[in-house]
Design a protein around this motif. Structure first.
Motif, PDB file in Angstrom:
ATOM      1  N   UNK A  12      23.119  13.929  31.291  1.00  0.00           N
ATOM      2  CA  UNK A  12      22.395  14.674  32.483  1.00  0.00           C
ATOM      3  C   UNK A  12      22.369  15.938  31.635  1.00  0.00           C
ATOM      4  N   UNK A  13      22.243  17.042  30.603  1.00  0.00           N
ATOM      5  CA  UNK A  13      22.494  17.663  29.727  1.00  0.00           C
ATOM      6  C   UNK A  13      20.725  17.338  29.061  1.00  0.00           C
ATOM      7  N   UNK A  14      21.030  16.912  28.619  1.00  0.00           N
ATOM      8  CA  UNK A  14      19.896  15.984  28.017  1.00  0.00           C
ATOM      9  C   UNK A  14      18.617  16.174  28.379  1.00  0.00           C
ATOM     10  N   UNK A  15      19.177  15.255  29.467  1.00  0.00           N
ATOM     11  CA  UNK A  15      18.254  15.136  30.664  1.00  0.00           C
ATOM     12  C   UNK A  15      17.339  13.341  30.277  1.00  0.00           C
ATOM     13  N   UNK A  16      18.435  12.532  30.176  1.00  0.00           N
ATOM     14  CA  UNK A  16      17.935  11.352  29.876  1.00  0.00           C
ATOM     15  C   UNK A  16      19.257  10.513  30.919  1.00  0.00           C
ATOM     16  N   UNK A  17      18.971   9.212  30.755  1.00  0.00           N
ATOM     17  CA  UNK A  17      19.899   8.461  31.234  1.00  0.00           C
ATOM     18  C   UNK A  17      20.971   8.204  30.254  1.00  0.00           C
ATOM     19  N   UNK A  18      21.928   7.601  31.284  1.00  0.00           N
ATOM     20  CA  UNK A  18      23.308   7.293  30.379  1.00  0.00           C
ATOM     21  C   UNK A  18      22.898   5.598  29.808  1.00  0.00           C
ATOM     22  N   UNK A  19      22.316   5.394  30.307  1.00  0.00           N
ATOM     23  CA  UNK A  19      21.724   3.760  29.535  1.00  0.00           C
ATOM     24  C   UNK A  19      21.360   4.333  28.169  1.00  0.00           C
ATOM     25  N   UNK A  20      19.983   5.489  28.261  1.00  0.00           N
ATOM     26  CA  UNK A  20      18.974   5.995  26.903  1.00  0.00           C
ATOM     27  C   UNK A  20      20.285   6.568  26.537  1.00  0.00           C
ATOM     28  N   UNK A  22      23.460   5.529  25.727  1.00  0.00           N
ATOM     29  CA  UNK A  22      24.344   3.730  24.922  1.00  0.00           C
ATOM     30  C   UNK A  22      23.005   3.588  23.922  1.00  0.00           C
ATOM     31  N   UNK A  23      22.013   3.529  24.116  1.00  0.00           N
ATOM     32  CA  UNK A  23      21.029   2.780  23.262  1.00  0.00           C
ATOM     33  C   UNK A  23      21.149   3.521  22.287  1.00  0.00           C
ATOM     34  N   UNK A  24      20.946   4.908  22.260  1.00  0.00           N
ATOM     35  CA  UNK A  24      20.750   5.689  21.150  1.00  0.00           C
ATOM     36  C   UNK A  24      22.211   5.335  19.908  1.00  0.00           C
ATOM     37  N   UNK A  25      23.403   5.624  20.482  1.00  0.00           N
ATOM     38  CA  UNK A  25      24.025   5.565  20.237  1.00  0.00           C
ATOM     39  C   UNK A  25      24.643   4.279  19.564  1.00  0.00           C
TER      40      UNK A  25
END
Length: 60
Positions: A12-20, A22-25
């Protein structure tokens, strides 16, 4: 001591989805994260801020 952030809070802070996030991780591209309690992903706000600052672009 600042509480650790959940993936939902960071997304939420970064303005992306949790899925995104997770992908970055998975790809090793996102903020540093920590495994807590053997299964929970958590973030230190200071590391999220550092990661974000490292990606700042100054165009003139």
């Amino acid at each position: 001591m600042t509480p650790l952030a959940t993936p939902g809070q960071v997304a939420e802070y970064l303005g992306v989805t949790v899925k995104t996030l997770t992908q970055w991780r998975y790809l090793g591209q996102g903020p540093v994260w920590h495994k807590v309690g053997g299964k929970y992903c958590r973030y230190k706000w200071s590391e999220v801020e550092k990661w974000l600052a490292e990606r700042a672009i100054d165009t003139t």
